[in-house]
Design a protein around this motif. Structure first.
Motif, PDB file in Angstrom:
ATOM      1  N   LEU A 230       0.830  -1.203   0.000  1.00 33.76           N
ATOM      2  CA  LEU A 230       0.000   0.000   0.000  1.00 33.76           C
ATOM      3  C   LEU A 230       0.869   1.260   0.000  1.00 33.76           C
ATOM      4  CD1 LEU A 230      -2.735  -1.174   2.515  1.00 33.76           C
ATOM      5  CD2 LEU A 230      -3.025  -0.839   0.056  1.00 33.76           C
ATOM      6  N   ASP A 231       1.994   1.218   0.693  1.00 33.19           N
ATOM      7  CA  ASP A 231       2.898   2.370   0.729  1.00 33.19           C
ATOM      8  C   ASP A 231       3.657   2.539  -0.586  1.00 33.19           C
ATOM      9  OD1 ASP A 231       2.164   2.970   3.315  1.00 33.19           O
ATOM     10  OD2 ASP A 231       3.860   1.934   4.242  1.00 33.19           O
ATOM     11  N   ASN A 232       4.049   1.425  -1.180  1.00 34.81           N
ATOM     12  CA  ASN A 232       4.807   1.442  -2.435  1.00 34.81           C
ATOM     13  C   ASN A 232       4.310   0.305  -3.317  1.00 34.81           C
ATOM     14  OD1 ASN A 232       6.606   1.491  -4.550  1.00 34.81           O
ATOM     15  ND2 ASN A 232       8.387   0.861  -3.341  1.00 34.81           N
ATOM     16  N   PRO A 233       3.346   0.574  -4.207  1.00 39.49           N
ATOM     17  CA  PRO A 233       2.730  -0.486  -5.005  1.00 39.49           C
ATOM     18  C   PRO A 233       3.707  -1.276  -5.871  1.00 39.49           C
ATOM     19  CG  PRO A 233       1.422   1.512  -5.116  1.00 39.49           C
ATOM     20  CD  PRO A 233       2.704   1.878  -4.439  1.00 39.49           C
ATOM     21  N   GLU A 234       4.900  -0.738  -6.122  1.00 43.82           N
ATOM     22  CA  GLU A 234       5.868  -1.431  -6.968  1.00 43.82           C
ATOM     23  C   GLU A 234       7.021  -2.031  -6.163  1.00 43.82           C
ATOM     24  OE1 GLU A 234       6.995   0.722 -10.451  1.00 43.82           O
ATOM     25  OE2 GLU A 234       4.931   1.251 -10.960  1.00 43.82           O
ATOM     26  N   ASP A 235       6.786  -2.288  -4.896  1.00 40.59           N
ATOM     27  CA  ASP A 235       7.764  -2.991  -4.069  1.00 40.59           C
ATOM     28  C   ASP A 235       7.709  -4.477  -4.445  1.00 40.59           C
ATOM     29  OD1 ASP A 235       9.055  -4.445  -2.016  1.00 40.59           O
ATOM     30  OD2 ASP A 235       8.598  -2.918  -0.511  1.00 40.59           O
ATOM     31  N   TYR A 236       8.671  -4.897  -5.281  1.00 43.74           N
ATOM     32  CA  TYR A 236       8.616  -6.246  -5.840  1.00 43.74           C
ATOM     33  C   TYR A 236       8.628  -7.321  -4.763  1.00 43.74           C
ATOM     34  CZ  TYR A 236       9.708 -10.444  -8.506  1.00 43.74           C
ATOM     35  OH  TYR A 236       9.657 -11.715  -9.033  1.00 43.74           O
ATOM     36  N   ASN A 237       9.532  -7.207  -3.803  1.00 46.65           N
ATOM     37  CA  ASN A 237       9.645  -8.256  -2.789  1.00 46.65           C
ATOM     38  C   ASN A 237       8.387  -8.370  -1.947  1.00 46.65           C
ATOM     39  OD1 ASN A 237      12.210  -9.110  -3.528  1.00 46.65           O
ATOM     40  ND2 ASN A 237      13.231  -7.610  -2.219  1.00 46.65           N
ATOM     41  N   ALA A 238       7.769  -7.220  -1.620  1.00 48.72           N
ATOM     42  CA  ALA A 238       6.532  -7.251  -0.839  1.00 48.72           C
ATOM     43  C   ALA A 238       5.401  -7.875  -1.649  1.00 48.72           C
ATOM     44  CB  ALA A 238       6.149  -5.841  -0.399  1.00 48.72           C
ATOM     45  N   ARG A 239       5.285  -7.471  -2.918  1.00 50.40           N
ATOM     46  CA  ARG A 239       4.247  -8.062  -3.781  1.00 50.40           C
ATOM     47  C   ARG A 239       4.483  -9.565  -3.948  1.00 50.40           C
ATOM     48  NH1 ARG A 239      -0.462  -5.093  -4.688  1.00 50.40           N
ATOM     49  NH2 ARG A 239       0.017  -2.975  -5.405  1.00 50.40           N
ATOM     50  N   ALA A 240       5.750  -9.963  -4.092  1.00 46.03           N
ATOM     51  CA  ALA A 240       6.071 -11.374  -4.308  1.00 46.03           C
ATOM     52  C   ALA A 240       5.724 -12.215  -3.084  1.00 46.03           C
ATOM     53  CB  ALA A 240       7.554 -11.522  -4.654  1.00 46.03           C
ATOM     54  N   GLU A 241       6.097 -11.737  -1.902  1.00 43.25           N
ATOM     55  CA  GLU A 241       5.820 -12.516  -0.693  1.00 43.25           C
ATOM     56  C   GLU A 241       4.323 -12.579  -0.413  1.00 43.25           C
ATOM     57  OE1 GLU A 241       7.187 -12.820   3.989  1.00 43.25           O
ATOM     58  OE2 GLU A 241       8.444 -11.731   2.554  1.00 43.25           O
ATOM     59  N   MET A 242       3.635 -11.472  -0.619  1.00 44.96           N
ATOM     60  CA  MET A 242       2.191 -11.482  -0.421  1.00 44.96           C
ATOM     61  C   MET A 242       1.508 -12.434  -1.408  1.00 44.96           C
ATOM     62  SD  MET A 242      -0.445  -8.256  -0.335  1.00 44.96           S
ATOM     63  CE  MET A 242      -2.231  -8.533  -0.322  1.00 44.96           C
ATOM     64  N   MET A 243       1.987 -12.452  -2.650  1.00 47.04           N
ATOM     65  CA  MET A 243       1.409 -13.355  -3.649  1.00 47.04           C
ATOM     66  C   MET A 243       1.561 -14.810  -3.227  1.00 47.04           C
ATOM     67  SD  MET A 243       2.244 -13.594  -7.743  1.00 47.04           S
ATOM     68  CE  MET A 243       0.872 -12.632  -8.366  1.00 47.04           C
ATOM     69  N   LEU A 244       2.737 -15.166  -2.708  1.00 45.25           N
ATOM     70  CA  LEU A 244       2.951 -16.548  -2.308  1.00 45.25           C
ATOM     71  C   LEU A 244       2.140 -16.899  -1.056  1.00 45.25           C
ATOM     72  CD1 LEU A 244       4.532 -18.824  -3.556  1.00 45.25           C
ATOM     73  CD2 LEU A 244       6.427 -18.323  -2.014  1.00 45.25           C
ATOM     74  N   ASP A 245       2.015 -15.955  -0.122  1.00 48.41           N
ATOM     75  CA  ASP A 245       1.134 -16.171   1.036  1.00 48.41           C
ATOM     76  C   ASP A 245      -0.268 -16.554   0.560  1.00 48.41           C
ATOM     77  OD1 ASP A 245       3.048 -15.439   2.962  1.00 48.41           O
ATOM     78  OD2 ASP A 245       2.491 -13.325   2.851  1.00 48.41           O
ATOM     79  N   CYS A 246      -0.770 -15.806  -0.411  1.00 43.50           N
ATOM     80  CA  CYS A 246      -2.128 -16.035  -0.912  1.00 43.50           C
ATOM     81  C   CYS A 246      -2.234 -17.345  -1.674  1.00 43.50           C
ATOM     82  CB  CYS A 246      -2.551 -14.873  -1.815  1.00 43.50           C
ATOM     83  SG  CYS A 246      -2.685 -13.279  -0.969  1.00 43.50           S
ATOM     84  N   THR A 247      -1.205 -17.677  -2.445  1.00 45.37           N
ATOM     85  CA  THR A 247      -1.217 -18.904  -3.248  1.00 45.37           C
ATOM     86  C   THR A 247      -1.357 -20.145  -2.371  1.00 45.37           C
ATOM     87  OG1 THR A 247       0.070 -17.903  -5.038  1.00 45.37           O
ATOM     88  CG2 THR A 247       0.161 -20.303  -4.844  1.00 45.37           C
ATOM     89  N   TYR A 248      -0.703 -20.132  -1.218  1.00 41.90           N
ATOM     90  CA  TYR A 248      -0.784 -21.284  -0.320  1.00 41.90           C
ATOM     91  C   TYR A 248      -2.112 -21.353   0.450  1.00 41.90           C
ATOM     92  CZ  TYR A 248       4.334 -21.864  -0.747  1.00 41.90           C
ATOM     93  OH  TYR A 248       5.607 -22.062  -1.198  1.00 41.90           O
ATOM     94  N   GLY A 249      -2.949 -20.321   0.335  1.00 40.83           N
ATOM     95  CA  GLY A 249      -4.055 -20.147   1.261  1.00 40.83           C
ATOM     96  C   GLY A 249      -5.093 -21.243   1.321  1.00 40.83           C
ATOM     97  N   CYS A 250      -5.465 -21.809   0.184  1.00 48.86           N
ATOM     98  CA  CYS A 250      -6.628 -22.710   0.163  1.00 48.86           C
ATOM     99  C   CYS A 250      -6.323 -24.124  -0.303  1.00 48.86           C
ATOM    100  CB  CYS A 250      -7.718 -22.123  -0.750  1.00 48.86           C
ATOM    101  SG  CYS A 250      -8.589 -20.729  -0.059  1.00 48.86           S
TER     102      CYS A 250
END
Length: 387
Positions: A230-250
């Motif tokens: 939210l602070d920096n929409p193009e923070d690659y590492n933050a977007r990448a880690e959040m994406m993987l958190d979500c991928t494992y979710g269900c």
């Protein structure tokens, strides 16, 4: 620890520019592709043109306009019709979880001679399905790594979650850069959605130290990285880690061997978004702290203590009920801090249909079997507390 039988056949291709592998990935599935996508965001970020260029040697048919809370009519029915008319070999879903959920229903319906709603409601078990490849552009649902989907039918106010091992995507492309342009609202809603996926598995009767640690770390990761995104929409590492958190979710990884919970917050939110078509993650954020408060008692307090101490760092020496209430407050405050509206009235829902929705949930979602059982009266009380 509970018995389990587990398999994940989906191939994950993760990282920047991995979509370049698309032609070689698609080739074994055949030449005829149904390309599914939503409202046009993939065109704005150039992904649509990229995909069309990469697949210029394939025969592509397009189903666009798939909505959040994807609709049985027209999207699923139109997609099934197109697959049958054009003898489609494979579906390529490009977008978020709603596009992929819809594509899963299409994949099964395309191989079934009857009404596809029979499959979604599990009156009939699918015998086969078209293969699915996806390119995910929103970190939220985890549909890219599971065999489930959720479809809405507006004429009956039904929002049905269904699962079938035939519907695991064959291949999922995960490039975090495609999430850079996701709005702050949808980034926050995606975080809330994924957090609730984890909490639905965390709050259960029987768990392991391994699974608890995995889920607690994922919750902390989501909260830290959502704020960074939210602070920096193009923070690659933050977007990448959040994406993987979500991928494992269900897909079950977070809770192998745990007992089930019936996913009560999802059961309740499905009614909210079926009746009012609100954003799923926002509905979950509103409902979750009220559900927590409603079920807190001497039986459940231990899980809330562990959650509060290990996720939010609350002092373990405090009174257990005080820890539990502080953890619930912290959950609410986090969602509020990322600008999620935290009252149903904020998203256009008033008291007029609460009893109707509560009955719908009680009749259809099986929440009397949840870790903390919920009656129709409990569900209505949680809805009213969320107003």
């Amino acid at each position: 620890m509970q018995n389990f039988d587990y398999q994940t056949p989906t191939r994950l291709i993760f990282g920047k520019d991995v979509v370049e592998k698309l032609p070689e990935v698609m080739k074994p599935f055949g030449k005829k592709i149904l390309l599914t996508y939503g409202g046009g965001s993939i065109k704005k970020i150039g992904l649509y043109d990229k995909v069309k260029d990469l697949l210029k040697d394939f025969e592509i048919y397009e189903l666009s306009g798939i909505q959040p809370n994807p609709k049985y009519d027209p999207s699923v029915l139109d997609g099934v019709k197109m697959c049958k008319e054009h003898d489609v070999d494979v579906i390529l879903s490009v977008g978020g979880g709603s596009v992929l959920d819809c594509s899963k229903a299409i994949a099964a319906g395309a191989k079934y001679d009857g009404d596809p709603w029979d499959l979604i409601t599990e009156k009939v078990k699918a015998q086969s399905a078209l293969p699915i490849v996806d390119i995910i552009t929103l970190a939220a649902t985890g549909s890219e790594y599971d065999c489930g989907g959720v479809i809405s039918r507006t004429d009956t106010n039904d929002k049905i979650g269904y699962m079938d091992p035939l519907l695991f995507p064959a291949v999922s492309f995960l490039d975090p850069t495609y999430t850079f342009t996701v709005s702050k609202k949808q980034t926050a809603a995606g975080c809330a959605d994924a957090m609730n996926h984890i909490m639905e598995q965390y709050f259960c009767e029987d768990s392991t130290l391994l699974n608890d640690g995995f889920m607690e770390a994922a919750l902390k990761s989501l909260m830290v990285n959502a704020r960074k995104c939210l602070d920096n929409p193009e923070d690659y590492n933050a977007r990448a880690e959040m994406m993987l958190d979500c991928t494992y979710g269900c897909n079950g990884i977070y809770s192998l061997g745990n007992s089930g919970s019936s996913w009560p917050c999802h059961g309740m939110e499905h009614a909210l978004s079926a009746y009012y078509d609100i954003t799923h993650g926002i509905g979950l954020a509103i409902i979750t702290p009220r559900w927590m408060r409603h079920i807190l008692n001497e039986k459940t307090v231990g899980r809330f203590v562990k959650y509060g101490v290990n996720v939010f760092g609350i002092d373990a020496n405090k009174d257990p009920m005080a820890i539990a209430n502080e953890a619930i407050d912290a959950t609410y405050k986090f969602f509020e801090s990322i600008d999620i509206p935290m009252h149903l009235r904020d998203v256009g829902i008033d008291e007029s249909r609460i009893d109707e929705m509560a009955k719908h949930v009680a009749d259809n979602e099986g929440l009397e079997e949840a870790w903390a059982p919920l009656t129709q009266e409990d569900i209505a009380a949680i809805f009213r507390a969320s107003l």
